[in-house]
Design an enzyme around this catalytic site. Structure first.
Site, PDB file in Angstrom:
ATOM      1  N   THR A  71       0.811  -1.218   0.000  1.00  0.00           N
ATOM      2  CA  THR A  71       0.000   0.000   0.000  1.00  0.00           C
ATOM      3  C   THR A  71       0.844   1.267   0.000  1.00  0.00           C
ATOM      4  O   THR A  71       0.327   2.349  -0.268  1.00  0.00           O
ATOM      5  CB  THR A  71      -0.918   0.033   1.243  1.00  0.00           C
TER       6      THR A  71
ATOM      7  N   SER B 238      -4.382  -3.656   7.019  1.00  0.00           N
ATOM      8  CA  SER B 238      -4.875  -3.796   5.643  1.00  0.00           C
ATOM      9  C   SER B 238      -5.221  -5.237   5.291  1.00  0.00           C
ATOM     10  O   SER B 238      -5.997  -5.477   4.354  1.00  0.00           O
ATOM     11  CB  SER B 238      -3.809  -3.300   4.664  1.00  0.00           C
TER      12      SER B 238
ATOM     13  N   ASP C 283       9.150  -0.298   4.629  1.00  0.00           N
ATOM     14  CA  ASP C 283       9.958   0.696   5.324  1.00  0.00           C
ATOM     15  C   ASP C 283      11.064  -0.009   6.104  1.00  0.00           C
ATOM     16  O   ASP C 283      10.900  -1.140   6.558  1.00  0.00           O
ATOM     17  CB  ASP C 283       9.082   1.484   6.302  1.00  0.00           C
TER      18      ASP C 283
ATOM     19  N   CYS D 280      18.065   5.730  -4.450  1.00  0.00           N
ATOM     20  CA  CYS D 280      17.650   6.360  -5.714  1.00  0.00           C
ATOM     21  C   CYS D 280      18.710   7.302  -6.280  1.00  0.00           C
ATOM     22  O   CYS D 280      18.928   7.342  -7.487  1.00  0.00           O
ATOM     23  CB  CYS D 280      16.324   7.090  -5.536  1.00  0.00           C
TER      24      CYS D 280
ATOM     25  N   HIS E  90      15.692  12.888 -10.299  1.00  0.00           N
ATOM     26  CA  HIS E  90      16.809  13.423  -9.527  1.00  0.00           C
ATOM     27  C   HIS E  90      17.854  13.992 -10.485  1.00  0.00           C
ATOM     28  O   HIS E  90      18.320  13.307 -11.393  1.00  0.00           O
ATOM     29  CB  HIS E  90      17.476  12.316  -8.702  1.00  0.00           C
TER      30      HIS E  90
END
Lengths: 365, 365, 365, 365
Positions: free
Chosen positions: C12, C40, C86, C156, C256
């Site tokens: 999610t 969830s 996370d 990233c 970026h």
């Protein structure tokens, strides 16, 4: 000039920071108590708050020790207590302060609908404060202690809306239909978390929870009257004034823009020039009272076709003046116009300060 | 499938670039002629244009040599010519192309008000193309040469507005009052110079020159009818439909949001559910014709309270679908809702492409 | 073509949504399991997630029932499991999946520094996957069960940085000094809450917690080698390569930008033209393998002086290509250049997909 | 306090408007002449200029009649003339003013490289004004008329960069290597057209024409010395100081952020604490002279990890103070830090005003 002691509830939050910033520069108030959650209590303000204002805070204020939001300690010595509390805690805390005999000016929405609580935009309806004034004076005249009371600041988008309406209604009679589509700045949503960057960069959000309802009924209370006993407020009934709001969040830091249209009940309607002149001539009661923060020009009528704009016009009269532009006839109602107001000044903390100035000018605090 | 030859006027500009990008990926059209100012003529397209689209252009198109905007050379072999010209030059140039027997689909405003020129939002009123179809077929049936003609694309903010109105009017009868407050993206203003960064960062501009007027009358032509002879358009008269627009520029790249409210002439008005169902069921004629770019779902009715949003919803059906959200009752008129459309797709170049697809499907080109 | 079963952990969240969107359109993978928090679990995906992508999700995926992030149920049948968890929960969960014999491709930072875990930018160092391949094949050749393993996606901002470095190092030898100042998009921070609008409108934030450190050491692992046994990674030692990063958050949604400068260890340094040619000629191994998502052009060398720009260039090769511009000599080191990469594609979820494509092409899954 | 007469060249432009706004509130200067193009000459200022500042202009200034940019009329009575002219016209006009004996403080780049023209950041190198002072005093001591002269304001991004360098060099000796990557606000580009909204919303532009070159050489002149005769400036030679700049435009209204790194020539280098203390203790000469606009704190050293930020810190000391944060060791050079300065105050018009205050304090005007 006597200096009044001020307290701030919710001192670390977005609205609380604004109260503190405005008070730190104010000649008539000094910060005497800062209240926040138990997590912050006991810390120096600079350690408790993540200061996010564009002006720095003087060291004196930075070093004040934060206390809990209870009517005790320094708060009891305050002449006025400003509340920037969130609605989920404001109800109980503010009630306890009023019961302790304190004068509370609150930005929270909890008591706005109460029949005997003034909902005040200080450049619009300071006369609503009379209801509190009467209550206080009666209590005192009966030999009692000065009672506590609460005055509510309006919702930020209501403040801008009603500013031009007040003089128009005074001069041309009732407005029976009113629409507003708002383009609201993000500072109104605070900053933790407030509006997410992902939601507002290259985007608008056509919804603000609860906002349209607030705009619609607050307008009717603020422009409404008081009962014969002078004890309760009587909003304009739905049958006499239809208000329809559509609220949007836009990528603007400060300054709410509203595209409004309105119709007067009386025929013939005034001319565009009549409307402009009426707005230009309006001097709010706070200005007449000589209040420190009252705008020199309450309503700035702008003639350039592309104004007002938030970045260029929000700071007129330090954010206490409201700008109105593009006043023109409407094919559906009578007039269309664009209204801009500074949402954190006249729409929130700044309004609270000016309300307190009025309270002081009238010897209510 | 036969491939039609396409020309683009104003090929280096913002709208022209969009036409070229859409055509470069299109199975039914190939770019055969690119026209720009004399300064660009003779150069390869990649050297003449400062390409500012988010997709790169295939080398084939980059190497096309730009010619002047005159009905000569490759343009004479084009089945359809798309015009992205600025209004100050579009009038004469487009006229000369029509007189040379060419089919012109124009994004310029110059001929939109002409009585015999269709003003078409292809997902809304493709039937207006019949006026041209009749003219062409008559000329051909008389043994004449296929005559040139022009079809105008609507203003970008009109396209989004009329999309939900069409099915509502078809099902529930005339709308007699309509207000719209727009929050328009900056791509509609082009990029040289377009909207200045200083005007649009942390700001909104509550004015777009000429826009409100266009929104108001174009709506009445597009939703209006055709005379008995099938030769001229008959807009809805002012007395039967009041339209009131307030237009704003907001810091959004693509996607016009409009907060609209409307009233039906017939009583009782439909319910909110009736309105939603009507919009959901609408299938535009271009979709029924099987046009390549026609949206699968013409109108997306969104139930989430905070939608549509430009960044999240503008690309539905590649920008050819329109999103409608927050459909609810209005205290003043009958309904309020939020409409989102992609201004450079269904509101400009993309609409031109879909119009040409319809022309092709109907064998007009 | 065989279709592999894919699971998504953290389904999610921001990264999870990206995984799902990419998988929903992918010819070689089908979503077989979605995992999220217990809050969830048991809900349909459309009810569990607040979908914030610019493309809508097919109904098939919307109706998948979310399960908890445990190696059980459908997850056990997955050929590959993508983790968008996370960091605070990724460690334990991913470990349990590996122990259950699953192939995990993770965007979390938890295991990136492990000596035997590949840290992979799929257009740069897919050969690091060999360490896993060897381990799997050995186990299988010994008659054992196919063991679970984890492959980490890089940070990233590292992905964009190392893309041009790889071919340069291959051709011109080691880089011994490298600086990068990043201008990073906000999508990298997710959306609940992610970067606050108040922090990023009319502002930049010159700090991203932990980011500079990641950029600096990840670069050395990705460009580094493997030990003689082929079992552990050997980053370039600090003494051989100095990397210095300064990271900023800027008001950009995706993409970026990095302003880098670098020095080669070998003298004489190549010319600007040598550098450009080297980058243009680079074809990453994933492209040679014919992977579905591999870029046609791995590095786009742009000659216009004001490119690359995030809004215009981030989507090249669907976000799997990296753009490099302004390649020029540097007065301090050897060269300066600007590197742009799509942070949610080659810098996060997209990289995970391409890694899985490589795993599939090599029959590791 | 004597009040000096000031003129403004290029009065309707972006820089000119800033000069006028600052002068209108200044106790030591009064606006005596406004010059603009022949198109504006003869008009009242309010009719000639499209005022785009966030503060309104007093009526007195609004009614001043604009004249042409020629050394005649009111300009001849001016004690100082500020030039906000564009470079394409500044050369000739400013020369004619100097030849007419006027004191010109210019924001244009035309004369910055002249050997005998001071290039001044008033909080950094006001001692460079001595070259002009000497010239004027010599002429007067010889009984001649006070000669005209020109002093150049530095490029906006140079001003912020050199502010922290000056005290560091004074205390720790020469800096021999310096890199800066800038994130520059759009107000530096003016507003007609300035930076296009399409170029800067959801985007950054990694290029500003000519900017990197200016940053690199201006730094060496400003930090450089004067020849033995006190008549010419001697920039630091390239061999002694390498400066490398990478310039970007970002979506910020005001405030240039620079990520810099630097190396001292002397070993051992100071500590981070030494650097912080040096910057905190720096008091610029303008402050010591008691100049009205001089910052109370020249350099604000911020300890929070995510500061300085343009929106929160650009207005420190009314934009005359420079903020420095994130001072830390660099693995390549000695130190990295983030520098923020207000580009239209200390980087442009505001610097001009403070230069004039210094001229007045030293009796040069």
């Amino acid at each position: 000039m006597s200096v009044k002691k001020a307290g701030v509830l919710g001192a670390t939050g977005s609205v609380g920071q604004r109260f503190i910033l405005l008070l730190s520069k104010h000649p008539e108030f000094e910060i005497h108590a800062l209240g926040a959650s138990s997590r912050s209590a006991g810390k120096k303000y600079k350690d408790a708050a993540s200061w996010k204002q564009t002006e720095t805070l003087p060291e004196t204020e930075q070093d004040i020790v934060v206390q809990e939001c209870k009517p005790e300690g320094n708060f009891l010595e305050c002449d006025v207590v400003f509340s920037g509390l969130d609605a989920d805690v404001a109800g109980d805390i503010e009630k306890s302060f009023v019961e302790a005999g304190l004068a509370v000016v609150s930005n929270a929405k909890n008591y706005r609908r109460e029949k005997d609580v003034p909902l005040v935009v200080p450049i619009v309806n300071p006369e609503h404060i009379d209801v509190v004034e009467n209550k206080v004076k009666q209590a005192v005249s009966k030999g009692g202690k000065k009672p506590g009371f609460i005055i509510c600041i309006s919702n930020c988008s209501t403040a801008g809306l009603v500013a031009p309406l007040k003089p128009l209604v005074e001069k041309f009679g009732p407005i029976d239909a009113l629409t507003t589509t708002t383009l609201q700045a993000i500072s109104g949503a605070g900053f933790s978390p407030g509006v997410s960057g992902m939601d507002i960069l290259d985007n608008i959000v056509p919804y603000i929870s609860g906002e349209e309802d607030k705009l619609e009924w607050e307008t009717k209370k603020i422009l409404g009257g008081v009962n014969a006993e002078g004890t309760e407020f009587v909003p304009i009934p739905e049958s006499e004034m239809k208000v329809s709001a559509q609220c949007n969040r836009v990528p603007v830091i400060d300054g709410h823009t509203e595209c409004i249209s309105l119709r007067f009940a009386n025929r013939p309607a005034p001319s565009v020039e009549d409307v402009k002149q009426c707005l230009r001539e309006y001097e709010c009661a706070a200005s007449k009272l000589g209040c420190h923060s009252a705008p020199k020009q309450t309503i700035h009528v702008l003639d350039q076709p592309d104004r007002p704009q938030p970045r260029l016009d929000r700071d007129r009269d330090s954010g206490y003046g409201v700008s109105v532009g593009r006043i023109r006839e409407d094919s559906l109602l009578d007039f269309k116009m664009v209204v801009l107001s500074h949402n954190t000044i006249i729409g929130a903390a700044g309004a609270g300060i000016l309300i307190a100035e009025i309270l002081k000018a009238k010897n209510i605090i």
